[in-house]
Write an enzyme that holds these catalytic residues in place. Structure first.
Site, PDB file in Angstrom:
ATOM      1  N   CYS A 195       0.843  -1.203   0.000  1.00  0.00           N
ATOM      2  CA  CYS A 195       0.000   0.000   0.000  1.00  0.00           C
ATOM      3  C   CYS A 195       0.883   1.260   0.000  1.00  0.00           C
ATOM      4  CB  CYS A 195      -0.912  -0.009   1.221  1.00  0.00           C
ATOM      5  SG  CYS A 195      -1.764  -1.591   1.437  1.00  0.00           S
ATOM      6  N   ARG A 209     -16.403   8.809  10.615  1.00  0.00           N
ATOM      7  CA  ARG A 209     -15.265   9.112  11.504  1.00  0.00           C
ATOM      8  C   ARG A 209     -14.224   9.966  10.793  1.00  0.00           C
ATOM      9  NH1 ARG A 209     -13.668   4.363  12.714  1.00  0.00           N
ATOM     10  NH2 ARG A 209     -15.350   4.273  14.220  1.00  0.00           N
ATOM     11  N   CYS A 222     -13.059  -3.420  18.136  1.00  0.00           N
ATOM     12  CA  CYS A 222     -12.883  -3.331  16.691  1.00  0.00           C
ATOM     13  C   CYS A 222     -11.500  -3.880  16.373  1.00  0.00           C
ATOM     14  CB  CYS A 222     -12.986  -1.871  16.243  1.00  0.00           C
ATOM     15  SG  CYS A 222     -12.693  -1.640  14.474  1.00  0.00           S
TER      16      CYS A 222
HETATM   17 FE1  SF4 Z   1      -1.359  -2.131   3.633  1.00  0.00          FE
HETATM   18 FE2  SF4 Z   1      -2.390  -2.538   6.106  1.00  0.00          FE
HETATM   19 FE3  SF4 Z   1      -0.034  -3.613   5.417  1.00  0.00          FE
HETATM   20 FE4  SF4 Z   1      -0.207  -1.007   5.737  1.00  0.00          FE
HETATM   21  S1  SF4 Z   1      -0.482  -2.521   7.315  1.00  0.00           S
HETATM   22  S2  SF4 Z   1       0.854  -2.096   4.058  1.00  0.00           S
HETATM   23  S3  SF4 Z   1      -2.288  -0.601   5.011  1.00  0.00           S
HETATM   24  S4  SF4 Z   1      -2.026  -4.068   4.514  1.00  0.00           S
END
Ligand code: SF4
Ligand code: SAM
Ligand code: DTB
Length: 325
Positions: free
Chosen positions: A60, A264, A132
């Protein structure tokens, strides 16, 4: 036709036109919808804890925890349950009503890892907090185990539009995310799903994201709107911050499309400033993360948040007031 009158069924075109409404007209309409469906003086307050940090196999582009990027975030093993419960007690004392546990995983592994997380969930629940978790992809069986352990919400974001997604993440697909969301629903968990503003996406991508969320059936109970926190070493580390008006606009459209959801105002509040946060609350944001830390990045000081809420005449939600069954 008045763009504030939404067609049923909703269309992407209608959402795109909503994004073009004059800002104050949009905020006014969103505030009315907000007041028709919620106590406008109440803010739900979550606390966030990274239970497993860094070295994530996903890529990501925004994330400081990805092993693909060279950031200052190191690798930390899964925390002990007692450490997590200590943080949850402190969060409860600080006024949080929900405790969210985040792990830098691609997916949950059955066996010791899932067992440990279930133990944490049960412990946090026993403290009288809503629970959560955000742990990456989940199978239906894993979602069911978490539910049985006492999990109330699962956070898994679509992040952006289907069209822009491939610019940001290459190691899992939009459909993978939708499959996890379906597993979460099937297990009877409440869905927390939102996205990020400021990845370099166009307004049409924001419209497409909120359209996808609004047409989930049922729509998410909780919708986090994050402003990108650009972190050095990530591919998006030098993205310019988006204007405060774009965040306000996104919150307002989310409120109009998902009248019953908790919207949020999530990452990026520190940089937003008090007046822009106030407009977001007027436009329908009724949830925040409390505490000086998100997962790895900063969040406003608790004293600053308490002062802002007091100035706006807002109060934190009482713990367990609208807990899901
Ligand atoms: Fe992606 Fe979540 Fe890993 Fe960050 S922690 S690289 S947002 S999957
Ligand atoms: N690994 C799990 C996953 O990706 O589902 C859970 C943790 S992940 C950090 C949760 C969410 O945090 C992401 O989906 C993204 O929306 C948000 N996020 C991560 N880094 C961010 C950043 N730098 N700025 C804003 N939001 C961010
Ligand atoms: C979400 O949408 N925002 C939170 C939560 N879900 C897990 C995370 C924000 C993370 C910001 C970057 C960081 O602190 O590492």
């Amino acid at each position: 036709m008045d763009p504030l009158r939404l067609p049923a069924p909703l269309t992407l075109d209608a959402v795109e036109r909503l994004f073009e409404v004059r800002l104050l007209d949009l905020v006014h309409a969103a505030a009315q919808v907000h007041r028709a469906h919620h106590d406008p003086h109440e803010v739900q307050c979550s606390a966030l804890l990274s239970i497993k940090t860094g070295a994530c196999p996903e890529d990501c582009g925004y994330c400081p925890q990805s092993a693909h990027h060279g950031t200052a975030v190191g690798r930390e093993a899964l925390l002990d349950t007692e450490q997590v419960l200590g943080a949850a007690r402190r969060a409860r004392a600080a006024g949080a009503d929900r405790f969210c546990m985040g792990a830098a995983w691609r997916e949950v592994r059955d066996g010791r890892e899932l067992d440990r997380v279930c133990e944490m969930v049960a412990g946090v629940k026993a403290l009288g907090l809503e629970t959560c978790a955000t742990l990456g992809m989940l199978t239906p069986a894993q979602a069911a185990r978490l539910r049985a352990a006492g999990l109330d919400y699962y956070n898994h974001n679509l992040d952006t539009s289907r069209a822009y997604y491939g610019e940001i993440i290459h190691t899992r697909t939009y459909d993978d995310r939708l499959r996890t969301l379906a597993a979460v629903r099937e297990a009877g968990l409440a869905v927390c799903c939102g996205g990020i503003v400021g990845l370099g996406e166009a307004p049409a991508d924001r419209a497409a994201l909120l359209f996808e969320l609004a047409r989930l059936d049922p729509p998410p109970e909780s919708v986090p709107i994050n402003a990108l926190v650009p972190v050095a070493g990530t591919p998006l580390g030098d993205r310019p911050r988006v204007g405060w008006d774009e965040i306000v606009r996104t919150v307002a459209v989310a409120r109009l499309l998902m009248p019953r959801a908790r919207v949020r105002l999530s990452a990026g509040r520190q940089e937003l400033g008090e007046a822009a946060q106030a407009l977001c609350h007027l436009a329908g944001a009724n949830s925040i993360f409390l505490g000086e830390r998100l997962l790895t990045t900063g969040n406003p000081e608790p004293e600053a948040d308490a002062a802002l809420l007091a100035r706006l005449g807002l109060r934190p939600r009482e713990a367990a007031a609208d807990a899901p069954a």
